[in-house]
Design an enzyme around this catalytic site. Sequence first.
Site, mmCIF file in Angstrom:
data_model
loop_
_atom_site.group_PDB
_atom_site.id
_atom_site.type_symbol
_atom_site.label_atom_id
_atom_site.label_comp_id
_atom_site.label_asym_id
_atom_site.label_seq_id
_atom_site.Cartn_x
_atom_site.Cartn_y
_atom_site.Cartn_z
ATOM 1 C CG HIS A 63 -4.590 0.062 3.647
ATOM 2 N ND1 HIS A 63 -3.728 -0.745 2.943
ATOM 3 C CD2 HIS A 63 -5.546 0.455 2.764
ATOM 4 C CE1 HIS A 63 -4.166 -0.852 1.687
ATOM 5 N NE2 HIS A 63 -5.268 -0.127 1.564
ATOM 6 C CG HIS A 107 -6.457 0.251 -1.916
ATOM 7 N ND1 HIS A 107 -6.653 -0.459 -0.763
ATOM 8 C CD2 HIS A 107 -7.467 -0.108 -2.742
ATOM 9 C CE1 HIS A 107 -7.737 -1.219 -0.879
ATOM 10 N NE2 HIS A 107 -8.238 -1.015 -2.068
ATOM 11 C CB CYS A 137 -1.006 -0.008 1.144
ATOM 12 S SG CYS A 137 -0.299 0.108 2.807
#
Length: 157
Positions: A121, A133, A71
């Site tokens: 994240h 993402h 990520c």
Amino acid sequence: MTALNRVPSLMVRAGTASALTIAAVGGSIVAPGFASEAEAATPATKALQIAASKKGSPYKYGATGPKRFDCSGLTLYSFKKAGKKLPRTAAQQYNKTRHISSKSRKAGDLVFFHSGSNVYHVGIYAGKGKIWHAPKTGDVVRLQKIWTKSVWYGRVR
């Protein structure tokens, strides 16, 4: 014939998708509903376009591109290509951005997912409640709706 006169025939031959690609990489074609050239020139918008261009790239823990990403590797890579430096992890990136409210968010801002004070994240806001993402092992870079209210937003300076 000037370049401007050739644009319509190029669009007919290349198709609208190609024309939009030309616009996305700095061409002068602007389609309705898309960012103007001035907006398209911002590092955040460039980073968003770069992240979107990585659609389908496999997730790999610790990877920073150009073919595999985790990520924060995707956000790091995208902003680096757009001329901005970010630290490596999602938490470090959160600490480096200017924190903004959800009402102030714009396409190209970073979206940080958290549990309590722990950022775990990050993705790039694409507008309309969606992010680009690299989700998790076994998945690929993709556009996805934000699935929780436990998010913070940051703008890369």
